[in-house]
Motif scaffolding. Structure first.
Motif, PDB file in Angstrom:
ATOM      1  N   PRO A  40      10.712  45.232  25.838  1.00 24.45           N
ATOM      2  CA  PRO A  40      10.130  45.861  24.645  1.00 24.45           C
ATOM      3  C   PRO A  40       9.940  47.366  24.802  1.00 24.45           C
ATOM      4  O   PRO A  40      10.165  48.128  23.855  1.00 24.45           O
ATOM      5  CB  PRO A  40       8.791  45.141  24.486  1.00 24.45           C
ATOM      6  CG  PRO A  40       9.010  43.808  25.103  1.00 24.45           C
ATOM      7  CD  PRO A  40       9.951  44.059  26.249  1.00 24.45           C
ATOM      8  N   ALA A  41       9.543  47.829  25.982  1.00 19.11           N
ATOM      9  CA  ALA A  41       9.350  49.269  26.195  1.00 19.11           C
ATOM     10  C   ALA A  41      10.662  50.030  26.005  1.00 19.11           C
ATOM     11  O   ALA A  41      10.673  51.145  25.475  1.00 19.11           O
ATOM     12  CB  ALA A  41       8.774  49.532  27.576  1.00 19.11           C
ATOM     13  N   GLN A  42      11.781  49.435  26.408  1.00 18.05           N
ATOM     14  CA  GLN A  42      13.077  50.080  26.237  1.00 18.05           C
ATOM     15  C   GLN A  42      13.443  50.178  24.760  1.00 18.05           C
ATOM     16  O   GLN A  42      14.093  51.135  24.343  1.00 18.05           O
ATOM     17  CB  GLN A  42      14.160  49.314  26.976  1.00 18.05           C
ATOM     18  CG  GLN A  42      14.037  49.392  28.488  1.00 18.05           C
ATOM     19  CD  GLN A  42      15.068  48.521  29.174  1.00 18.05           C
ATOM     20  OE1 GLN A  42      15.390  47.433  28.694  1.00 18.05           O
ATOM     21  NE2 GLN A  42      15.587  48.993  30.294  1.00 18.05           N
ATOM     22  N   LEU A  43      13.051  49.211  23.984  1.00 18.83           N
ATOM     23  CA  LEU A  43      13.335  49.261  22.557  1.00 18.83           C
ATOM     24  C   LEU A  43      12.589  50.405  21.889  1.00 18.83           C
ATOM     25  O   LEU A  43      13.109  51.064  20.991  1.00 18.83           O
ATOM     26  CB  LEU A  43      12.947  47.931  21.892  1.00 18.83           C
ATOM     27  CG  LEU A  43      13.772  46.716  22.297  1.00 18.83           C
ATOM     28  CD1 LEU A  43      13.148  45.455  21.717  1.00 18.83           C
ATOM     29  CD2 LEU A  43      15.199  46.865  21.830  1.00 18.83           C
ATOM     30  N   ILE A  44      11.367  50.646  22.328  1.00 18.10           N
ATOM     31  CA  ILE A  44      10.556  51.715  21.743  1.00 18.10           C
ATOM     32  C   ILE A  44      11.056  53.077  22.182  1.00 18.10           C
ATOM     33  O   ILE A  44      11.161  54.002  21.380  1.00 18.10           O
ATOM     34  CB  ILE A  44       9.079  51.526  22.136  1.00 18.10           C
ATOM     35  CG1 ILE A  44       8.544  50.250  21.501  1.00 18.10           C
ATOM     36  CG2 ILE A  44       8.244  52.727  21.735  1.00 18.10           C
ATOM     37  CD1 ILE A  44       7.184  49.829  21.994  1.00 18.10           C
ATOM     38  N   GLU A  45      11.398  53.213  23.466  1.00 16.47           N
ATOM     39  CA  GLU A  45      11.774  54.510  24.027  1.00 16.47           C
ATOM     40  C   GLU A  45      13.261  54.824  23.863  1.00 16.47           C
ATOM     41  O   GLU A  45      13.662  55.958  24.040  1.00 16.47           O
ATOM     42  CB  GLU A  45      11.419  54.541  25.507  1.00 16.47           C
ATOM     43  CG  GLU A  45       9.939  54.407  25.763  1.00 16.47           C
ATOM     44  CD  GLU A  45       9.613  54.161  27.227  1.00 16.47           C
ATOM     45  OE1 GLU A  45      10.565  54.070  28.043  1.00 16.47           O
ATOM     46  OE2 GLU A  45       8.431  54.037  27.540  1.00 16.47           O
TER      47      GLU A  45
END
Length: 50
Positions: A40-45
């Motif tokens: 999920p963090a990769q999707l945001i960043e």
């Protein structure tokens, strides 16, 4: 995962009795279908494609 109600108070209590197992099964399914997906963090960043 459907929670059909039989129409009595007893059925409502039975529904809650099985909730921990239903949560466990839902998590196992989520883990199964998310194999190989980005965190999920990769999707945001990550980069945005408009």
């Amino acid at each position: 995962m459907l929670a059909h109600v039989a129409g009595s108070v007893e059925s409502i209590y039975n529904r809650y009795a099985y909730m921990p197992r239903r949560r466990q099964l839902a998590q196992e399914w989520a883990d199964l279908v998310s194999v190989g997906q980005m965190e999920p963090a990769q999707l945001i960043e990550g980069p945005r494609h408009l």
